[in-house]
Design an enzyme around this catalytic site. Structure first.
Site, mmCIF file in Angstrom:
data_model
loop_
_atom_site.group_PDB
_atom_site.id
_atom_site.type_symbol
_atom_site.label_atom_id
_atom_site.label_comp_id
_atom_site.label_asym_id
_atom_site.label_seq_id
_atom_site.Cartn_x
_atom_site.Cartn_y
_atom_site.Cartn_z
ATOM 1 N N ASP A 109 -5.286 1.016 1.656
ATOM 2 C CA ASP A 109 -5.308 0.567 0.264
ATOM 3 C C ASP A 109 -3.960 0.845 -0.408
ATOM 4 O O ASP A 109 -3.073 1.489 0.154
ATOM 5 C CB ASP A 109 -6.475 1.187 -0.505
ATOM 6 C CG ASP A 109 -6.385 2.702 -0.625
ATOM 7 O OD1 ASP A 109 -5.273 3.228 -0.746
ATOM 8 O OD2 ASP A 109 -7.444 3.355 -0.604
ATOM 9 N N LYS A 110 -3.803 0.336 -1.603
ATOM 10 C CA LYS A 110 -2.508 0.376 -2.296
ATOM 11 C C LYS A 110 -1.966 1.787 -2.420
ATOM 12 O O LYS A 110 -0.761 2.019 -2.245
ATOM 13 C CB LYS A 110 -2.655 -0.262 -3.684
ATOM 14 C CG LYS A 110 -1.365 -0.282 -4.491
ATOM 15 C CD LYS A 110 -1.592 -0.873 -5.869
ATOM 16 C CE LYS A 110 -0.308 -0.804 -6.701
ATOM 17 N NZ LYS A 110 -0.509 -1.322 -8.075
#
Length: 252
Positions: A109-110
């Site tokens: 994820d980011k």
């Protein structure tokens, strides 16, 4: 004798390693793909291994050379080709004209960092990303607070969250500081934001999350934002590359 397997045209293009299945569907709908000299506009048009000839933009379809690489993903990048919110993606790190089309193997994820694989070998990638049979994945996680050894056993026992059982295969303390600690967590399956959800269940905010290994492949000293090609032995250790399917011959 069984009839040859039949697959949709977009899937065949993707399996050749020339583009993603989504991009292949766009090519087909745009009229760029022909089968036996005739334009086809249906991405699910059936293709079998009986000598059909596929061309893209007038050029015979050829399987791309298989490429396998590892990226040290920086925090703040989204693991996708295009982001509807305009955020920077991991492909910022892969702007090299020598590279063919590549897809991420799984996701980070980011806010997460570390080891992220890319390949145009879809079967190899699927085996590694398989949530039940893929290789173990190892993470180093900085958390706020100072967890005790009793918590490690609870992380391995797991919790139920949103109808899923979340647990660590292994958990240990790497080091502690005055206000935070670093844990090593090994997962034997992949679920969406699994570590963050698991630690949140025990009121442990995650400060940093770095994937440091997939199976026997360690991130090592690869600089942040840099990538390297995998050695053949590393590719084999993670999963045997896919053998050519009968449909490959149809693309000649």
């Amino acid at each position: 004798m069984r009839p040859p397997a039949r697959h949709g045209l977009a899937r065949i293009l993707s399996k050749q390693g020339v583009c993603s299945r989504t991009e292949a569907a766009r090519w087909v709908r745009a009229g760029r793909v022909r089968v036996d000299g005739r334009p086809v506009h249906d991405p699910e048009f059936p293709i079998s291994g009986d000598g059909q000839h596929i061309s893209v933009d007038g050029h015979p379809l050829r399987a791309a050379d298989r490429v396998y690489l590892v990226l040290n993903k920086p925090r703040g990048l989204v693991t996708t080709v295009r982001d509807e919110k305009g955020r920077e993606t991991v492909y910022r790190c892969l702007e090299d004209p020598r590279l063919p089309w590549l897809a991420p193997v799984g996701r980070l994820d980011k806010a997460s960092e570390g080891l992220l694989l890319f390949s145009n070998d879809t079967a190899w990638a699927a085996a590694i990303a398989d949530p039940l049979r893929g290789p173990h994945k190892t993470y180093h996680v900085q958390v706020s607070g100072q967890p005790g050894t009793d918590l490690l056993a609870r992380l391995e026992a797991g919790v139920h969250d949103e109808g899923e059982h979340l647990s660590a295969l292994e958990a240990r303390i790497l080091r502690t500081g005055a206000r935070n600690a670093w844990l090593e967590i090994v997962l034997d399956e992949g679920r969406n934001r699994q570590i963050r959800r698991l630690l949140a269940a025990f009121d442990l905010p995650v400060l940093r999350l770095v994937r440091v290994a997939i199976g026997p492949l360690a991130l090592g000293p690869l600089p942040k934002g840099a990538w390297r090609l995998l050695e053949p032995a590393e590719v084999q250790a993670l999963g045997r590359p896919a053998e050519a399917e009968p449909a490959d011959r149809a693309a000649s």
